[in-house]
Design a protein around this motif. Sequence first.
Motif, mmCIF file in Angstrom:
data_model
loop_
_atom_site.group_PDB
_atom_site.id
_atom_site.type_symbol
_atom_site.label_atom_id
_atom_site.label_comp_id
_atom_site.label_asym_id
_atom_site.label_seq_id
_atom_site.Cartn_x
_atom_site.Cartn_y
_atom_site.Cartn_z
ATOM 1 N N UNK A 47 6.188 109.045 13.586
ATOM 2 C CA UNK A 47 5.971 107.685 14.085
ATOM 3 C C UNK A 47 7.300 107.050 14.506
ATOM 4 N N UNK A 48 8.289 107.118 13.628
ATOM 5 C CA UNK A 48 9.596 106.536 13.933
ATOM 6 C C UNK A 48 10.259 107.272 15.099
ATOM 7 N N UNK A 49 10.145 108.597 15.115
ATOM 8 C CA UNK A 49 10.736 109.373 16.213
ATOM 9 C C UNK A 49 10.070 109.042 17.541
ATOM 10 N N UNK A 50 8.742 108.839 17.526
ATOM 11 C CA UNK A 50 8.032 108.511 18.773
ATOM 12 C C UNK A 50 8.487 107.172 19.323
ATOM 13 N N UNK A 51 8.643 106.184 18.443
ATOM 14 C CA UNK A 51 9.128 104.879 18.908
ATOM 15 C C UNK A 51 10.545 105.004 19.458
ATOM 16 N N UNK A 52 11.383 105.795 18.782
ATOM 17 C CA UNK A 52 12.754 105.985 19.260
ATOM 18 C C UNK A 52 12.778 106.642 20.632
ATOM 19 N N UNK A 53 11.925 107.635 20.847
ATOM 20 C CA UNK A 53 11.887 108.292 22.148
ATOM 21 C C UNK A 53 11.310 107.383 23.225
ATOM 22 N N UNK A 54 10.356 106.536 22.862
ATOM 23 C CA UNK A 54 9.824 105.576 23.826
ATOM 24 C C UNK A 54 10.895 104.609 24.305
ATOM 25 N N UNK A 55 11.878 104.369 23.467
ATOM 26 C CA UNK A 55 13.002 103.509 23.856
ATOM 27 C C UNK A 55 14.063 104.308 24.603
ATOM 28 N N UNK A 56 14.417 105.490 24.081
ATOM 29 C CA UNK A 56 15.572 106.225 24.596
ATOM 30 C C UNK A 56 15.287 106.936 25.912
ATOM 31 N N UNK A 57 14.121 107.545 26.050
ATOM 32 C CA UNK A 57 13.865 108.364 27.242
ATOM 33 C C UNK A 57 13.809 107.529 28.515
ATOM 34 N N UNK A 58 13.032 106.445 28.585
ATOM 35 C CA UNK A 58 13.040 105.665 29.840
ATOM 36 C C UNK A 58 14.408 105.063 30.145
ATOM 37 N N UNK A 59 15.034 104.439 29.140
ATOM 38 C CA UNK A 59 16.328 103.811 29.389
ATOM 39 C C UNK A 59 17.394 104.847 29.738
ATOM 40 N N UNK A 60 17.408 105.957 29.010
ATOM 41 C CA UNK A 60 18.395 106.993 29.279
ATOM 42 C C UNK A 60 18.195 107.643 30.632
ATOM 43 N N UNK A 61 16.948 107.942 30.983
ATOM 44 C CA UNK A 61 16.673 108.595 32.262
ATOM 45 C C UNK A 61 16.953 107.661 33.434
ATOM 46 N N UNK A 62 16.557 106.395 33.315
ATOM 47 C CA UNK A 62 16.819 105.444 34.396
ATOM 48 C C UNK A 62 18.315 105.208 34.575
ATOM 49 N N UNK A 102 20.499 104.569 19.710
ATOM 50 C CA UNK A 102 21.447 105.632 19.385
ATOM 51 C C UNK A 102 21.224 106.862 20.261
ATOM 52 N N UNK A 103 19.972 107.118 20.650
ATOM 53 C CA UNK A 103 19.655 108.328 21.413
ATOM 54 C C UNK A 103 19.850 108.170 22.910
ATOM 55 N N UNK A 104 20.062 106.958 23.392
ATOM 56 C CA UNK A 104 20.202 106.746 24.837
ATOM 57 C C UNK A 104 21.297 107.620 25.447
ATOM 58 N N UNK A 105 22.505 107.692 24.861
ATOM 59 C CA UNK A 105 23.537 108.535 25.505
ATOM 60 C C UNK A 105 23.197 110.019 25.501
ATOM 61 N N UNK A 106 22.419 110.491 24.518
ATOM 62 C CA UNK A 106 22.020 111.901 24.514
ATOM 63 C C UNK A 106 21.163 112.210 25.742
ATOM 64 N N UNK A 152 28.758 103.948 28.174
ATOM 65 C CA UNK A 152 27.458 104.381 27.673
ATOM 66 C C UNK A 152 27.618 105.482 26.626
ATOM 67 N N UNK A 153 28.562 106.397 26.863
ATOM 68 C CA UNK A 153 28.742 107.507 25.942
ATOM 69 C C UNK A 153 29.424 107.098 24.644
ATOM 70 N N UNK A 154 30.010 105.903 24.610
ATOM 71 C CA UNK A 154 30.588 105.405 23.360
ATOM 72 C C UNK A 154 29.514 105.289 22.285
ATOM 73 N N UNK A 155 28.286 105.009 22.705
ATOM 74 C CA UNK A 155 27.188 104.887 21.733
ATOM 75 C C UNK A 155 27.003 106.164 20.933
ATOM 76 N N UNK A 156 27.293 107.324 21.541
ATOM 77 C CA UNK A 156 27.111 108.590 20.831
ATOM 78 C C UNK A 156 28.156 108.797 19.751
ATOM 79 N N UNK A 157 29.297 108.092 19.853
ATOM 80 C CA UNK A 157 30.354 108.276 18.870
ATOM 81 C C UNK A 157 30.273 107.328 17.693
ATOM 82 N N UNK A 158 29.327 106.413 17.691
ATOM 83 C CA UNK A 158 29.188 105.476 16.575
ATOM 84 C C UNK A 158 28.500 106.181 15.412
#
Length: 474
Positions: free
Chosen positions: A249-264, A336-340, A285-291
Motif C-alpha cells: 500500500x505504501x509503496x503503491x502510493x509512493x510510486x503514484x507520486x514518483x513515477x508521474x513526476x519523475x517521468x514528466x 525520495x524516489x523522484x530522482x531514481x 533534482x539529483x540532490x534528493x537522491x543523496x539525502x
Amino acid sequence: MPLGWLFLLVLLIAALGYALGRRRALAGAGGNLRAMHSLPGAYGWNVAMAVLIPSLIMLALWTALAPFVLDRMVAPLMAGQEGEISLLMSDVRRVADGLVRLGEDVSSVQAEGLRDRLAEVGVAVGQDVSDATLAAAARYDVLSARSGWALTVLVLAIALGAAAWSLRRITPGLRARNEVETAIQGLLIAAALVAIATTVGIVLALISNTIRFFQVYPASDFFFGATWSPSFGGGSELGILPLVWGTLYISAIALLVAVPLGLLSAVYLSEYASKRVRAWAKPMLEVLAGIPSIVYGLFALLTVGPALLVVFGDGGLGWMQGGTAVITAGLVMGIMLIPFVSSLSDDIINAVPQAMRDGSLGLGATPSETIRQVVLPAALPGIAGAVLLAASRAIGETMIVVLGAGAAARLSLNPFEAMTTITAKIVSQLTGDQDFTSPEALVAFSLGMTLFVVTLCLNILALWIVRRYREQYE
C-alpha cells in the motif's frame, strides 16, 4: 607484525619487483624495445602481480580462518564451565585483548596475578570471570602471537619467493602482456564470483533460518494469518498479511507520486529544457537522491504529517487521527524516489536515436506527438527498469515507514490510518537481546525471505514487459 604493516610491506616488495622486472627486461633486450615481446611496464606488472596475488590471498585466508582455529584449540580448556561455549569464548577473547596490552609472555602467570596485572594497565576483569577463563585467555594470547608471527613469515616468504621466481623468468621473449591480461581477467572473474557467492550465501542464510522458523511455527498461520501480534512471553500470532498489505500500500502510493513526476521531469529535461536550465535543474533534482532516509523520515514526522493533519484531521475533514499514516509515508517516499525515476529515464530518453525524432518530425508530427508516440515507446524498456528500481527502493525502505507510517499492523483501505511494513518489523523483531531460537526472532528471517521473493517476482515481471515491448523496435 600488525596486519597493516605487513600489507604495506607486501606492497613495497611488489613495487620493488615492478622496478626490477622492468629494468631486467630492458637490460635483457639491450634497451631495444623492438626486441621485446611486450612493453617494459608489462614485465614489471608481471612481477608485481606475482607478488601481490598469492601474498594477499594467503593474508586474507589466514586472517579469516585463524580465529576459528584458535577457538578450537582453546575451547577444550573451558570444558566443564557453565554456559554456552560461544559466550565463554567471547569472554576469553575479551580478556585476551586486555592481555595484549601487557606486551609480555603471560602463559605461566597465575590467575590472581593476571587480575592484578590487567588492573595495572586499566583492564577491569570482574569476579564473574573464572580462573579457567583467565587461563584460557592467557593461552589464547600466546597462540595468537604465534599465529601472527607465523603469518608474517609465511606471507613474506611467499612474496619474496614469488618475486625471485618471476624475475628469473623474465626474458625479452616472455609474453608478459598476455600473462598480465590473463591474471587481470582472472581477478575480474573472481570479483564476479565473490558477488555471486555473497548472494548465494544470503539466500542460504535466509532459507535455513526460514526452515527453522517453520519448524516451530505453522506455515499456514504465517502466510494466511490476518493478525500480527508477537509476544516473547508466548502465544504470538505472526500472520504476515497485514505487513504485506502495508508494504504494498505504501509503496503503491509512493510510486503514484514518483513515477508521474519523475517521468514528466525527465521528458522536460531531455526534450524541452534549454542547456542552461538543464545544467542547474538536473543536479538540483539529483540532490534528493543523496539525502539520507532518516532525514526524509524526520521530514515526514515533523512537517508532512502535521500539515496533512491540518487538512484531513479533526480541524479539517476529520479523516485523519494522527500525523503518522500511510499517506504521510507514501508522499515522502514518493518524493525520495523522484530522482531514481527521473535521472534514469532522462538517460534512457537521451539514448533514443535522434533519427527517430527527425523521421517523426519530417512526417509532420508535432514535438509532443513525437515524444508520446515515438520517443517514449522506444525508451519503454529502460523506463520500466527505472520504475522497477524505484519499486525495489520503496519496498525496502525502513526509516520513513518507522517515523511516518507508525507501527500498527492492520488490514485497511484507509490511507489516513497508521500501518507498518515488513522491513520495519524485521528491525523490531531483531532489536535488543533476543533468543534466536524463538519464533518471535526467527520470524524476521521469514519476513526477509518473503521480501526477497516479492522483489524477485517484480524483476521477473519487469523482464517480461521489457522483452514484450522491445520486439516492436528490433
